[in-house]
Write a protein that holds these residues in place. Structure first.
Motif, mmCIF file in Angstrom:
data_model
loop_
_atom_site.group_PDB
_atom_site.id
_atom_site.type_symbol
_atom_site.label_atom_id
_atom_site.label_comp_id
_atom_site.label_asym_id
_atom_site.label_seq_id
_atom_site.Cartn_x
_atom_site.Cartn_y
_atom_site.Cartn_z
ATOM 1 N N GLU A 90 52.922 36.885 -14.025
ATOM 2 C CA GLU A 90 51.350 36.773 -14.114
ATOM 3 C C GLU A 90 50.649 37.728 -14.714
ATOM 4 O O GLU A 90 50.996 39.039 -14.194
ATOM 5 N N VAL A 91 49.862 37.770 -15.669
ATOM 6 C CA VAL A 91 49.122 38.919 -16.117
ATOM 7 C C VAL A 91 47.742 38.870 -16.009
ATOM 8 O O VAL A 91 47.078 37.821 -16.299
ATOM 9 N N ARG A 92 47.031 39.687 -15.262
ATOM 10 C CA ARG A 92 45.597 39.524 -15.041
ATOM 11 C C ARG A 92 44.888 40.853 -15.642
ATOM 12 O O ARG A 92 45.059 42.057 -15.475
ATOM 13 N N PRO A 93 43.949 40.315 -16.621
ATOM 14 C CA PRO A 93 43.225 41.658 -17.198
ATOM 15 C C PRO A 93 42.248 41.973 -16.295
ATOM 16 O O PRO A 93 41.503 41.317 -15.529
ATOM 17 N N HIS A 94 42.069 43.338 -16.472
ATOM 18 C CA HIS A 94 40.848 43.999 -15.828
ATOM 19 C C HIS A 94 39.729 44.480 -16.754
ATOM 20 O O HIS A 94 40.010 43.871 -18.111
ATOM 21 N N HIS A 95 39.177 45.625 -16.900
ATOM 22 C CA HIS A 95 38.145 45.984 -17.652
ATOM 23 C C HIS A 95 38.721 46.475 -19.025
ATOM 24 O O HIS A 95 39.897 46.827 -18.881
ATOM 25 N N GLY A 96 37.840 46.550 -20.085
ATOM 26 C CA GLY A 96 38.524 46.952 -21.158
ATOM 27 C C GLY A 96 37.445 47.752 -21.668
ATOM 28 O O GLY A 96 36.210 47.624 -21.533
ATOM 29 N N GLY A 97 37.514 48.355 -22.979
ATOM 30 C CA GLY A 97 36.434 49.027 -23.797
ATOM 31 C C GLY A 97 36.897 49.185 -25.126
ATOM 32 O O GLY A 97 38.002 49.205 -25.577
ATOM 33 N N LEU A 98 35.933 49.078 -26.315
ATOM 34 C CA LEU A 98 36.609 49.517 -27.778
ATOM 35 C C LEU A 98 36.499 50.882 -27.841
ATOM 36 O O LEU A 98 35.911 51.653 -27.145
#
Ligand code: BES
Ligand code: MN
Ligand code: MN
Length: 454
Positions: free
Chosen positions: A354-362
């Motif tokens: 299972e892969v759960r995305p958290h926050h990100g940014g450019l």
């Protein structure tokens, strides 16, 4: 005179910062929710006391945003100052020489969580504005926005910015939340890396098993997870996710040569970190590996038995948190998708992933030939007697790219921290020299910017 005002108020400026540092405004941990608000109120009060107008809190679904402004003359350019009053968790507490929220001064440095990131740095702006307003006046209009969720991904700031374009309208955004090379070699960051952050879980048997009775016959989720993670880099230190580098903009030889001018002492770097060698992607220098190249790192990994002694157990599952630092023109959405697809595809039979995305940014880059960059560069020359070296930073401030998208405004990263400040680590600190020098440098930016925009 501004210089006299700064001189006469040195001790008070520091005492106020120490008061702010006593407030444990840890945004990640709900147990500090009231402290986070307390810090916001403290900042609001100081903006008001500094002589700014309309100092107020804007409520969000998370922590409040502090805002204030001083509109001097509509004909003058407007500077939007951004910073964050939230801090990283202070754990592990036992590694702090003095408690993280009892600021202590040792060797001309302020030790406290948030001393550099970002309380010590945004507070310089409030004091510089106070000093300008109390003496020669402000040569630009100014808006100040200090948020409380930077360390947890600025989840609610994006919406706030999109809904308050008029309020936040400005010609440039000024941010002190980055570092310089050293106090002898000031520098100006012309870019930040982006971020994609995911949590992965590998699930095997339906319960923890006896590692003797079942060991050898069943996929062990920790064995599998660590093998999968190990396969994400090749022998060259390159990331093996298909398509990972497709959008990466390679620097020209001239750009690389320019960046290589920044002084760097590898031996000193290794000694400071207590390592006997550096490692990274083949064909790139340490500075390049930590700024203009994308990366993939495990930030945490757990599973099975980690208590005292030995428990013979074949765990039912294993997890890890993984960050990928991005460079232009990678996007967190695309990289998270590539990661998810690849990670699922390399899972052997016998486990599920299972892969759960958290926050990100450019990622973000700013041109070094703009009047804004020039105004900041000259401010360093005025205050430090040296032209700052343009660099590219390795950290991320996701909201910076969003400011550009939503407001169409570029940011100037006029940070004053040092690598030895130990951001996010135990014993974070900020040099008194940097605090005072920053307060002195900021007014020069306003003066230069007003002149260059004439
Ligand atoms: N101020 C840092 C970013 C930074 C530090 C940039 C030093 C350049 C030099 C910021 O508060 C931070 O820690 N950002 C996080 C990202 C955020 C989404 C949690 C980071 O870079 O890990
Ligand atoms: Mn920061
Ligand atoms: Mn930070």
């Amino acid at each position: 005179m501004l210089i006299d005002y700064l001189d006469q108020n040195r001790q008070r400026f520091l005492d106020e910062l120490l008061d702010l540092l006593r407030i444990p405004s840890v945004s990640a941990d709900s147990k500090f929710k009231d402290d986070v608000r307390h810090a916001a109120e403290f900042v609001r009060e100081k903006l008001d006391a500094a002589g700014l107008d309309d100092a107020q809190l804007f409520e969000t679904a998370g922590h409040p945003i502090v805002f204030a402004q001083k509109m001097v003359d509509p004909a003058l350019p407007t500077v939007l100052v951004y910073g964050h009053y939230d801090v990283q968790p202070a754990d592990p507490y036992e590694l702090w020489k003095t408690p993280p929220f009892e600021p202590t001064i040792r060797n001309e440095r302020i030790y406290a969580r948030g001393a550099c990131d970002d309380k010590g740095q945004f507070y310089m702006h409030i004091k510089a504005l106070e000093a300008m307003l109390a003496t020669d006046g402000l040569p630009c209009n100014v808006k100040v926005m200090i948020e409380g969720e930077e360390e947890v991904g600025s989840d609610h700031l994006g919406t706030f910015v999109a809904q308050n374009r008029e309020l936040l309208k400005a010609d440039v955004i000024l941010i002190s939340d980055t570092s310089i090379i050293s106090n002898e070699t000031p520098s100006l960051e012309a870019g930040l890396r982006g971020l994609s952050y995911v949590e992965v879980e590998v699930n095997g048997p339906n319960r923890d098993l006896h590692s003797g009775v079942y060991g050898g016959g069943v996929a062990n989720p920790i064995n599998v997870l660590t093998q999968m993670i190990a396969s994400l880099h090749d022998e060259q230190g390159r990331i093996t996710i298909p398509g990972f580098y497709d959008q990466v903009v390679d620097l020209t030889d001239a750009e690389r040569a320019e960046l290589a001018k920044a002084p760097f002492d590898l031996t000193e770097y290794e000694r400071d970190l207590g390592i006997d060698a550096v490692m990274g992607e083949a064909g790139y220098s340490t500075n390049e590996r930590t700024s203009i190249r994308p990366t993939l790192d495990v930030n945490g990994i757990w599973g099975g038995y980690t208590g005292e002694g030995a428990k013979t157990v074949l765990p039912a599952k294993a997890s890890a948190k993984i960050s990928m630092r991005l460079v232009p023109n990678q996007t967190p959405d695309e990289i998270t998708e590539l990661f998810t697809k690849h990670f699922g595809s390399i899972a052997p039979a016998g486990v599920t992933v299972e892969v759960r995305p958290h926050h990100g940014g450019l990622p973000y880059v700013t041109p070094t030939d703009s009047v804004e960059f020039e105004a900041a560069s000259r401010a360093f020359e005025d205050a430090w007697g040296k032209k700052p070296i343009p660099t590219r930073g390795g950290g991320s401030i996701p909201i910076v790219a969003l400011f550009e998208q939503e407001l169409g405004v570029k940011s100037i990263l006029m940070g004053f921290g040092l690598d030895i400040d130990a951001l996010h680590s135990p014993n974070e600190s900020y040099g008194l020299f940097n605090f005072y020098k920053g307060i002195e440098t900021i007014p020069y930016f306003y003066k230069n910017y007003a002149e260059l925009k004439k």
